[in-house]
Design a protein around this motif. Structure first.
Motif, PDB file in Angstrom:
ATOM      1  N   UNK A   3      22.328  71.564   7.360  1.00 14.25           N
ATOM      2  CA  UNK A   3      22.660  72.922   6.938  1.00 14.25           C
ATOM      3  C   UNK A   3      22.241  73.182   5.500  1.00 14.25           C
ATOM      4  N   UNK A   4      22.192  72.124   4.683  1.00 12.42           N
ATOM      5  CA  UNK A   4      21.771  72.246   3.291  1.00 12.42           C
ATOM      6  C   UNK A   4      20.265  72.059   3.163  1.00 12.42           C
ATOM      7  N   UNK A   5      19.738  71.070   3.881  1.00 17.37           N
ATOM      8  CA  UNK A   5      18.318  70.718   3.754  1.00 17.37           C
ATOM      9  C   UNK A   5      17.400  71.817   4.265  1.00 17.37           C
ATOM     10  N   UNK A   6      17.785  72.476   5.352  1.00 13.19           N
ATOM     11  CA  UNK A   6      16.921  73.482   5.948  1.00 13.19           C
ATOM     12  C   UNK A   6      16.619  74.637   4.991  1.00 13.19           C
ATOM     13  N   UNK A   7      17.623  75.318   4.403  1.00 13.96           N
ATOM     14  CA  UNK A   7      17.307  76.396   3.452  1.00 13.96           C
ATOM     15  C   UNK A   7      16.676  75.876   2.160  1.00 13.96           C
ATOM     16  N   UNK A   8      17.028  74.661   1.752  1.00 13.45           N
ATOM     17  CA  UNK A   8      16.452  74.101   0.526  1.00 13.45           C
ATOM     18  C   UNK A   8      14.935  73.935   0.670  1.00 13.45           C
ATOM     19  N   UNK A   9      14.507  73.396   1.798  1.00 17.89           N
ATOM     20  CA  UNK A   9      13.069  73.189   2.013  1.00 17.89           C
ATOM     21  C   UNK A   9      12.329  74.502   2.235  1.00 17.89           C
ATOM     22  N   UNK A  10      13.036  75.526   2.676  1.00 18.28           N
ATOM     23  CA  UNK A  10      12.427  76.859   2.776  1.00 18.28           C
ATOM     24  C   UNK A  10      12.164  77.427   1.384  1.00 18.28           C
TER      25      UNK A  10
END
Length: 278
Positions: A3-10
């Protein structure tokens, strides 16, 4: 963590060459949804991935309409081998070039990449993209908001883009065209009777987008029924949180679907008549 990694990499994108769970090497930019999931999970649409692995055999032909950067085409290339064929059709010139590069990265000699749109007539179409955070959403469906990019491309009916050998050898045809699936199926109707008896067709159906183009799900379903195909539904969930369970193999068998198709979903059409498409 996802949940944190997905928007961060976006928002803090990475560019890299990654190896998928199926062994293909793909160049990704994590700004884009599909490429970001491949970077995080090594896969895109795990249920579809597993189903294709159960269908394609050495020597088969796979037709990928809406091939994007080539994830499924590269998977299919591994499965059909040097004696098989993969026709990867992609409207976006940008994705077509990425597909060619990824095919070269994997020495995938069985892939024939075609930069074209697919419709029910030969015509020039305008495609628009609202955001680079989901570049797979390039669509000919009219869009009234802010457009990030646009391109024109010539569309043709699917039979005009395939050779007679590719039509006769097609084991699976995959269609993912962001609302234009009604036109694609209408245009491909003449080839349905020419397919091998075990040919199967998987279509991402988006009823609301189809309606914006004046098409209906019922017409699409009627065309498939008239040619002897039965309808199944394959589970698909685009939420990143669903991927761990999906990758573990939960809910991967297409189930017979007799209810109305009212929302976006992945359908599989087969001449096999059963309750599950094992």
């Amino acid at each position: 963590m996802t949940a944190v990694l997905n928007p961060y990499l976006r928002d803090q994108p990475r560019q890299a060459i990654v190896r998928t769970r199926c062994g293909s090497r793909i160049t990704v930019d994590t700004r884009d949804l599909i490429q970001r999931y491949i970077y995080i999970f090594g896969a895109w649409e795990p249920h579809m991935t597993r189903w294709l692995r159960s269908r394609l055999q050495p020597g088969d032909t796979f037709v990928d309409v809406g091939a994007n950067i080539g994830y499924f085409s590269l998977l299919a290339s591994q499965l059909v081998g040097r004696g098989g064929n993969v026709v990867a059709i992609e409207a976006s010139p940008r994705f077509h070039q990425a597909l060619l590069a990824n095919a070269g990265l994997n020495a995938s000699s069985s892939v024939r990449a075609v930069n074209a749109a697919v419709s029910d007539d030969r015509e020039k179409l305008l495609f628009t993209l609202a955001s680079s955070s989901n570049m797979g959403a390039n669509s000919m469906v009219p869009y009234t908001g802010t457009v990030e990019s646009a391109f024109e491309v010539v569309a043709q009916p699917l039979p005009d883009l395939l050779t007679s050998a590719e039509i006769a050898g097609a084991r699976v045809i995959k269609i993912d065209v962001e609302g234009a699936e009604g036109r694609v199926v209408r245009g491909m109707a003449p080839l349905l009777s020419k397919l091998r008896s075990d040919a199967e067709i998987t279509i991402e159906v988006t009823p609301k987008r189809m309606e914006q183009l004046g098409d209906s799900v019922e017409e699409l379903l009627s065309t498939m029924r008239d040619h002897g195909f039965h309808m199944y539904r394959l589970a698909n969930d685009y939420a990143a949180e669903s991927y761990p369970a999906a990758l573990a193999g939960a809910g991967t068998v297409p189930m017979r679907w007799r209810r109305p198709v009212v929302g976006e979903c992945d359908l599989v059409f087969s001449r096999t008549e059963a309750e599950t498409l094992a």
